[in-house]
Motif scaffolding. Structure first.
Motif, PDB file in Angstrom:
ATOM      1  N   MET B   1       0.958  -1.238  -0.032  1.00  0.00           N
ATOM      2  CA  MET B   1      -0.309  -0.088  -0.160  1.00  0.00           C
ATOM      3  C   MET B   1       0.868   1.116   0.167  1.00  0.00           C
ATOM      4  N   ALA B   2       0.440   2.055  -0.914  1.00  0.00           N
ATOM      5  CA  ALA B   2       1.552   3.148  -0.978  1.00  0.00           C
ATOM      6  C   ALA B   2       1.083   4.139   0.007  1.00  0.00           C
ATOM      7  N   GLU B   3      -0.266   4.497  -0.409  1.00  0.00           N
ATOM      8  CA  GLU B   3      -1.089   5.880   0.561  1.00  0.00           C
ATOM      9  C   GLU B   3      -1.159   5.318   1.861  1.00  0.00           C
ATOM     10  N   GLN B 178       6.833  -8.931   8.040  1.00  0.00           N
ATOM     11  CA  GLN B 178       5.928  -9.577   7.764  1.00  0.00           C
ATOM     12  C   GLN B 178       5.475 -10.792   8.702  1.00  0.00           C
ATOM     13  N   ARG B 179       6.535 -11.149   9.558  1.00  0.00           N
ATOM     14  CA  ARG B 179       6.305 -11.969  10.529  1.00  0.00           C
ATOM     15  C   ARG B 179       5.359 -11.701  11.679  1.00  0.00           C
ATOM     16  N   PHE B 180       5.459 -10.282  12.048  1.00  0.00           N
ATOM     17  CA  PHE B 180       4.670  -9.816  12.967  1.00  0.00           C
ATOM     18  C   PHE B 180       2.955  -9.462  12.655  1.00  0.00           C
ATOM     19  N   ARG B 181       2.660  -9.993  11.374  1.00  0.00           N
ATOM     20  CA  ARG B 181       1.373  -9.962  10.690  1.00  0.00           C
ATOM     21  C   ARG B 181       0.345 -10.864  11.818  1.00  0.00           C
ATOM     22  N   SER B 182       0.863 -11.932  12.071  1.00  0.00           N
ATOM     23  CA  SER B 182      -0.243 -12.666  12.836  1.00  0.00           C
ATOM     24  C   SER B 182      -0.145 -12.246  14.110  1.00  0.00           C
ATOM     25  N   GLY B 187      -7.239 -11.465  13.018  1.00  0.00           N
ATOM     26  CA  GLY B 187      -8.584 -11.357  12.767  1.00  0.00           C
ATOM     27  C   GLY B 187      -8.959 -10.491  11.480  1.00  0.00           C
ATOM     28  N   ILE B 188      -7.577  -9.926  10.895  1.00  0.00           N
ATOM     29  CA  ILE B 188      -7.878  -9.003   9.585  1.00  0.00           C
ATOM     30  C   ILE B 188      -7.085 -10.112   8.280  1.00  0.00           C
ATOM     31  N   ASP B 189      -7.800 -10.462   7.514  1.00  0.00           N
ATOM     32  CA  ASP B 189      -7.142 -11.537   6.773  1.00  0.00           C
ATOM     33  C   ASP B 189      -6.913 -10.476   5.305  1.00  0.00           C
ATOM     34  N   LEU B 190      -6.065  -9.554   5.630  1.00  0.00           N
ATOM     35  CA  LEU B 190      -5.626  -8.855   4.005  1.00  0.00           C
ATOM     36  C   LEU B 190      -4.182  -8.693   4.154  1.00  0.00           C
ATOM     37  N   SER B 191      -3.579  -9.606   3.013  1.00  0.00           N
ATOM     38  CA  SER B 191      -2.276  -9.200   3.158  1.00  0.00           C
ATOM     39  C   SER B 191      -1.890  -8.088   2.616  1.00  0.00           C
ATOM     40  N   THR B 192      -2.470  -6.996   2.093  1.00  0.00           N
ATOM     41  CA  THR B 192      -2.128  -5.643   1.575  1.00  0.00           C
ATOM     42  C   THR B 192      -1.978  -4.610   2.625  1.00  0.00           C
ATOM     43  N   VAL B 193      -2.544  -4.937   3.783  1.00  0.00           N
ATOM     44  CA  VAL B 193      -2.394  -3.809   4.799  1.00  0.00           C
ATOM     45  C   VAL B 193      -1.114  -3.876   5.475  1.00  0.00           C
ATOM     46  N   ASP B 194      -0.548  -2.668   5.493  1.00  0.00           N
ATOM     47  CA  ASP B 194       0.750  -2.519   6.145  1.00  0.00           C
ATOM     48  C   ASP B 194       0.780  -3.112   7.593  1.00  0.00           C
ATOM     49  N   VAL B 195       2.019  -3.812   7.855  1.00  0.00           N
ATOM     50  CA  VAL B 195       2.049  -4.477   9.144  1.00  0.00           C
ATOM     51  C   VAL B 195       2.030  -3.753  10.397  1.00  0.00           C
ATOM     52  N   SER B 196       2.278  -2.510  10.152  1.00  0.00           N
ATOM     53  CA  SER B 196       2.241  -1.465  11.442  1.00  0.00           C
ATOM     54  C   SER B 196       0.825  -1.206  11.880  1.00  0.00           C
ATOM     55  N   TYR B 197      -0.338  -1.624  11.175  1.00  0.00           N
ATOM     56  CA  TYR B 197      -1.304  -1.554  11.575  1.00  0.00           C
ATOM     57  C   TYR B 197      -1.938  -2.354  12.651  1.00  0.00           C
ATOM     58  N   VAL B 198      -2.600  -2.019  13.821  1.00  0.00           N
ATOM     59  CA  VAL B 198      -2.916  -3.124  14.606  1.00  0.00           C
ATOM     60  C   VAL B 198      -4.367  -3.331  14.402  1.00  0.00           C
ATOM     61  N   SER B 199      -4.759  -4.545  14.493  1.00  0.00           N
ATOM     62  CA  SER B 199      -6.289  -4.613  14.548  1.00  0.00           C
ATOM     63  C   SER B 199      -6.931  -4.900  15.820  1.00  0.00           C
ATOM     64  N   SER B 200      -8.038  -4.542  16.129  1.00  0.00           N
ATOM     65  CA  SER B 200      -8.621  -4.369  17.580  1.00  0.00           C
ATOM     66  C   SER B 200      -8.344  -5.651  18.215  1.00  0.00           C
ATOM     67  N   ARG B 201      -8.562  -6.836  17.582  1.00  0.00           N
ATOM     68  CA  ARG B 201      -8.089  -8.042  18.391  1.00  0.00           C
ATOM     69  C   ARG B 201      -7.120  -8.373  18.938  1.00  0.00           C
ATOM     70  N   SER B 202      -5.967  -7.868  18.058  1.00  0.00           N
ATOM     71  CA  SER B 202      -4.637  -7.979  18.261  1.00  0.00           C
ATOM     72  C   SER B 202      -4.396  -6.896  19.576  1.00  0.00           C
ATOM     73  N   TRP B 203      -5.132  -5.651  19.460  1.00  0.00           N
ATOM     74  CA  TRP B 203      -4.945  -4.709  20.520  1.00  0.00           C
ATOM     75  C   TRP B 203      -5.279  -5.434  21.878  1.00  0.00           C
ATOM     76  N   TYR B 204      -6.365  -6.230  21.814  1.00  0.00           N
ATOM     77  CA  TYR B 204      -7.025  -6.902  22.978  1.00  0.00           C
ATOM     78  C   TYR B 204      -5.653  -7.848  23.652  1.00  0.00           C
ATOM     79  N   PHE B 205      -5.148  -8.434  22.733  1.00  0.00           N
ATOM     80  CA  PHE B 205      -3.843  -9.272  23.142  1.00  0.00           C
ATOM     81  C   PHE B 205      -2.973  -8.705  23.817  1.00  0.00           C
TER      82      PHE B 205
END
Lengths: 301, 277
Positions: B1-3, B178-182, B187-205
């Motif tokens: 993702m560029a932008e 990429q290793r940090f994606r999981s 809970g987000i199955d998009l491989s195009t999202v940059d890894v530095s975005y944190v999903s809400s479920r991961s935020w819970y963990f």
């Protein structure tokens, strides 16, 4: 084990406290930390803190551990009333505590009411079967009652679980020696040596037991352990020097006729004799003739 | 993702902050509940070596629930094992200080194939943990005891899953591989999202594991609900004491006994000669 620096620190504090220089609380803390046995001092200074309500409240929660420390020291000094008062305070504060129950049981023991103390310990052990202190107290009761075989049995049971406790092994060795069960004692001393191989006193005790057992092989081993004691103490241990002399003469007696090259060991013997003579000359010149007579009798036999 | 993705401020106000606050509150609540339910006898700590093991969150939940079920028999086993190991280690390190005969006797005592202390018969697992799990009654008992632990965790997990799944809740200010994606985009199955975005479920963990420092600030150092410590204990739990015994047995088997005492005679001679001189 108390290291040298800690020891000097303890002595310094003790001096300071004895001369009224304050620091009693630090002194008591150090005693507790090093687990040294100074019951009179703990009783004296601990009580003076506890009786002063201002000092006492400044301790905060440490107050209760001080009560515990003082009560144990009081029992050690046979001031049972003091101990009773301390435990009563603790009892009021912690009515359900196992630790206080343990203190009460120890108080019973200090009073000499063995059966009651035994009962109390047994019920405590049911709650927590791995309480080392209570196991040890039970052994102490058996020993205090003169029930040596019972003490041995309990101690063996204890060592089956806590087999790395070398102090218990040493205690067992002492009991075995007192009953003249030298083989068992030798085993226990081996265990102690394994745990702390550089303490010369254990080597010496082991050598003593081996020498008492007798037999050529044991005597030779005993001599080696006397030698190691000499090495570890830098030749300062008179008992080990005597041991070398005794062993050499006993070995010579046993292996008479058999031609073995024992030249080097005989040198150790003569060295030990000279060292002994020198030591006696320096510290007790009046007893020198006694020594030479004794050594001579050893040589002839 | 560029932008860059632009995150709605409403996500911050309604997902990120509520989630964190709820986690903290639940942690505090759990502390007080477990304080009420804690049994009176505090058994000795199990200080067993930590082994590097990785658990999935579900495993983690299950194991956490079994943790406070450390009963005394288990403790006895562990203490016995530890004492045996200490003694065997002493024997190994100081072997040269006892006569060869005594050493051999002890070695047989520790490592013979029939009933040596260090010998673990094959097939039969004396591992109390395994016994514990195999016995359904015990497992039930364990579950009951740990309801305080497992209920809030399942509930919060379900709650997070139901309301907040699929949000990208935060962005961390540095790039990651990429290793940090999981870990970060659970809970987000998009491989195009940059890894530095944190999903809400991961935020819970992240909150679940990372709030320890905050709790120890709020509740004092010794707070018992400390998850990280539990994790440590747990990996101690997952470890098999028999393995340790076996290792100790092997090293005891291979050591060569070289009695040090004969050397001591010469050394003693030297000492005495110096003394006399």
């Amino acid at each position: 084990m108390v290291t040298k620096t800690e020891d000097t620190q303890l002595n310094r504090l003790e001096n300071q406290v004895d001369n009224g220089g304050g620091g009693a609380w630090e002194y008591l803390c150090l005693i507790k930390k090093l687990k040294v046995r100074r019951p009179e001092k703990v009783l004296k200074y601990g009580l003076s803190i506890l009786n002063d309500s201002k000092k006492r409240s400044s301790l905060g929660p440490e107050e209760w551990t001080l009560y515990e420390q003082v009560s144990i020291a009081a029992m050690d000094c046979q001031c049972l009333n003091v101990a009773k008062d301390c435990i009563k305070v603790l009892q009021k504060k912690f009515p359900e505590s196992k630790r206080v129950a343990r203190l009460e049981a120890i108080l019973l023991e200090a009073k000499g009411s063995w059966t009651e103390a035994e009962k109390a310990y047994t019920s405590l052990l049911e709650d927590n079967p791995i309480d080392q202190l209570i196991h040890k107290r039970r052994i102490a009761i058996a020993k205090a009652q003169g029930d040596i075989s019972g003490a041995i049995e309990l101690l063996n049971k204890y060592l089956e679980i806590f087999m790395a406790d070398h102090d218990a092994w040493r205690e067992l060795a002492n009991i075995y020696v007192s009953l003249q069960m030298y083989k068992q004692a030798a085993f226990c001393y081996e265990e102690v040596i394994l745990a702390q191989p550089t303490v010369p006193l254990y080597h010496l005790a082991y050598a003593d037991v081996l020498y008492t057992l007798g037999g050529l092989e044991n005597l030779q081993t005993a001599k080696k352990y006397f030698a190691s004691t000499i090495d570890l103490t830098g030749g300062k241990n008179t008992r080990a020097l005597f041991g070398i002399c005794l062993c050499t003469s006993a070995i010579a007696q046993l292996s008479k006729g058999r031609n073995k090259d024992e030249k080097e060991s005989s040198e150790l013997h003569s060295l030990a004799v000279t060292a002994l003579e020198k030591d006696y000359e320096k510290t007790a010149p009046g007893k020198l003739p006694l020594l030479t007579a004794a050594l001579k009798s050893l040589k002839i036999s | 993702m560029a932008e860059d993705l632009v995150l709605d401020t409403a996500i911050r106000d309604w997902v990120l902050i509520p989630l964190s606050v709820v986690m903290v509150l639940i942690g505090i609540l759990r502390y007080f509940v477990s304080k009420l339910m804690r049994s009176s006898s505090q058994v000795p700590d199990l200080k067993i070596v930590k082994e590097g093991q990785v658990f999935t969150p579900l495993q983690y939940l299950i194991i956490i629930s079994s943790l406070s079920y450390i009963n005394l028999t288990l403790d006895c086993f562990l203490i016995l094992d530890r004492q045996v190991i200490v003694r065997a280690r002493n024997l190994r390190s100081a072997a040269n200080f006892i006569p060869p005969k005594s050493f051999r006797a002890r070695r047989v005592y520790f490592s013979n194939e029939e009933n040596g202390l260090l010998h673990v018969p094959k097939g039969q697992a004396p591992n109390p943990q395994a016994q514990m799990f195999s016995d359904p009654n015990m497992a039930m008992d364990m579950m009951k005891k740990n309801l305080s632990m497992i209920i809030p965790q399942t509930l919060t997990f379900a709650w997070v899953n139901f309301f907040f799944s699929g949000f990208v809740a935060a962005k961390i200010p540095f790039p990651l591989t990429q290793r940090f994606r999981s870990m970060l985009q659970n809970g987000i199955d998009l491989s195009t999202v940059d890894v530095s975005y944190v999903s809400s479920r991961s935020w819970y963990f992240l909150n679940l594991f990372g709030l320890r420092g905050l709790f120890s600030l709020i509740l004092g150092e010794e707070n018992a609900t400390d998850d990280t410590q539990r994790m440590m204990q747990m990996s101690g739990f997952g470890f098999d004491p028999t393995k340790n015994l076996g290792a100790e047995k092997d090293s005891l088997d291979i050591i060569q006994h070289d009695w040090a005492l004969p050397k001591f005679e010469q050394r003693a001679e030297k000492v005495l000669r110096n003394l006399i001189r």
